[in-house]
Design an enzyme around this catalytic site. Structure first.
Site, PDB file in Angstrom:
ATOM      1  N   ARG A  92       0.859  -1.189   0.000  1.00 18.06           N
ATOM      2  CA  ARG A  92       0.000   0.000   0.000  1.00 18.06           C
ATOM      3  C   ARG A  92       0.898   1.243   0.000  1.00 18.06           C
ATOM      4  NH1 ARG A  92      -5.024   0.186   3.906  1.00 18.06           N
ATOM      5  NH2 ARG A  92      -5.739   1.663   2.317  1.00 18.06           N
ATOM      6  N   ASP A 240      -2.294   9.078   8.078  1.00 17.40           N
ATOM      7  CA  ASP A 240      -1.470   8.057   7.416  1.00 17.40           C
ATOM      8  C   ASP A 240      -0.083   8.587   7.059  1.00 17.40           C
ATOM      9  OD1 ASP A 240      -4.411   7.221   6.885  1.00 17.40           O
ATOM     10  OD2 ASP A 240      -3.177   5.435   6.629  1.00 17.40           O
TER      11      ASP A 240
HETATM   12  O1  MRU Z   1      -7.493   2.527   4.356  1.00 16.99           O
HETATM   13  P1  MRU Z   1      -7.248   2.372   5.827  1.00 16.99           P
HETATM   14  O2  MRU Z   1      -8.388   1.749   6.547  1.00 16.99           O
HETATM   15  O3  MRU Z   1      -5.921   1.702   6.104  1.00 16.99           O
HETATM   16  O4  MRU Z   1      -7.131   3.865   6.341  1.00 16.99           O
HETATM   17  C1  MRU Z   1      -6.907   4.097   7.701  1.00 16.99           C
HETATM   18  C2  MRU Z   1      -6.952   5.522   8.061  1.00 16.99           C
HETATM   19  O5  MRU Z   1      -7.113   6.391   7.243  1.00 16.99           O
HETATM   20  C3  MRU Z   1      -6.705   5.841   9.520  1.00 16.99           C
HETATM   21  O6  MRU Z   1      -7.418   6.978   9.893  1.00 16.99           O
HETATM   22  C4  MRU Z   1      -5.207   6.110   9.703  1.00 16.99           C
HETATM   23  O7  MRU Z   1      -4.464   5.027   9.228  1.00 16.99           O
HETATM   24  C5  MRU Z   1      -4.854   6.368  11.099  1.00 16.99           C
HETATM   25  S1  MRU Z   1      -4.663   4.880  11.975  1.00 16.99           S
HETATM   26  C6  MRU Z   1      -4.293   5.143  13.587  1.00 16.99           C
END
Ligand code: MRU
Length: 348
Positions: A92, A240
């Protein structure tokens, strides 16, 4: 043999076991990964998701990659591990914690080989366990700093899932909420459902319910109205990747929430460990944004919602500009603008 267990993952007998986040909240199913390719798939397919959780998972994937090798570590071993790292890194693109954890694992490998150790696998296992344990500690510290911003009786809006499931345990944004509750404050949490992948509806609502924290689920397009009605005192979300100037990438829809918060005079906080900060990104423009399958928008499970062949755009993240962010809650305290200065100081 070392063991580690949290809500999100378990490390035992040379395998990593994830709670399958694709199946929650309807089913509690566990997925076992026995090699690095399994871990790559678990991250890519979002069996495990959330920035810090992805980082720790990749670290265990790296250990499994090392266990797959036998031979001369200083030559073929290094080449093999470079391939393992690249594979895991390609799972990812947006959450920088993935790359941060893999860099840390590679450093541990190099220093081990430099110190003439024959087989680095046990050292790598210890490093992955350290990353996992540190994540939980970091979230608790971050949570305590954030809890000071919460008053008794506050309504808190959150988006996506930045909870125990998105980390190794405890959570970032939900860690702030947990810490506030642990200090005796009563809170009302409003969880955006978070279209299209529904991390808010499926994961945040489940996690807070399990913890006995008052949670109300709303559709994303209700956030403005809920604010207008005076139900929200602060917004707290995860991230992220945070650029050097404080621009923060988080789940798609976060930017809209930040704009709405500013319009209603509501403080908007990002809660994230410093491992989510990417100083090499000058600003949000430099953050790579994952685009996902259109089917996430056109279908709900197996049910088709949109006309076949319709053009779609499905970015998984957006970037909230620093100017909309009241503060960044980290394990070193709550950082305030100008973030280029406060983030710089946090790394000293
Ligand atoms: O696509 P995802 O579910 O991995 O996205 C997660 C998020 O956007 C969260 O808000 C982010 O990773 C913060 S996790 C503590």
């Amino acid at each position: 043999m070392a063991r580690f267990k949290s809500v999100t993952l378990e490390w035992k007998d040379d395998r990593v076991v994830f709670i399958d986040q694709k199946k929650l909240p309807v089913e509690e199913i566990y997925v076992e990964c026995t090699d690095h390719e399994d871990v790559y798939r678990a991250i890519r397919d979002m069996t495990v998701r959330g920035a810090p959780a992805i980082g720790a998972s990749a670290a265990f994937g790296y250990v499994l990659g090392a266990r797959e090798f036998s031979g001369d570590w200083k030559t073929a071993g290094v080449v093999h591990m470079r391939r393992v790292k690249e594979r895991l890194a390609s799972s990812r693109p947006t959450a920088v914690n993935l790359f941060w954890a893999l860099e840390r694992m590679e450093k541990a490998l190099i220093s081990c080989l430099d110190s003439a150790q024959e087989d680095p696998t046990n050292i790598l296992e210890l490093e992955a366990l350290k990353i996992a344990a540190e994540d939980v500690e970091t979230n608790k510290r971050l949570g305590m700093h954030g809890a000071d911003l919460v008053r008794d009786g506050d309504g808190i809006l959150t988006h996506c899932n930045a909870g125990a499931l998105a980390t190794v345990d405890y959570g970032t944004a939900l860690g702030v909420i947990r810490a506030a509750v642990e200090t005796g404050k009563r809170v009302r949490v409003y969880a955006d459902e978070t279209r299209p992948y529904l991390q808010g509806a499926r994961l945040t609502a489940w996690e807070l319910q399990q913890s006995g924290i008052d949670v109300t689920l709303i559709c994303d397009n209700m956030a403005g109205w809920v604010m207008k009605k005076g139900l929200i005192d602060l917004v707290v979300v995860g991230a992220d990747r945070i650029a050097a100037n404080g621009d923060a990438a988080n789940k798609i829809g976060t930017y809209s929430v930040a704009v709405l918060a500013q319009k209603h005079g509501i403080p908007f906080y990002i809660a994230a460990p410093l491992s989510t900060v990417d100083i090499s990104c000058k600003d949000g423009e430099a953050i790579p944004i994952e685009e996902r399958d259109n089917r996430e928008i056109t279908h709900f499970g197996e049910t088709q919602l949109a006309p076949s062949g319709v053009k779609c755009y499905n970015p998984a993240f957006d970037v909230t500009p620093w100017s909309l962010i009241t503060g960044i809650i980290t394990e070193k305290g709550v950082l305030r603008p100008p973030f280029d200065v406060s983030l710089g100081k946090a790394f000293i």
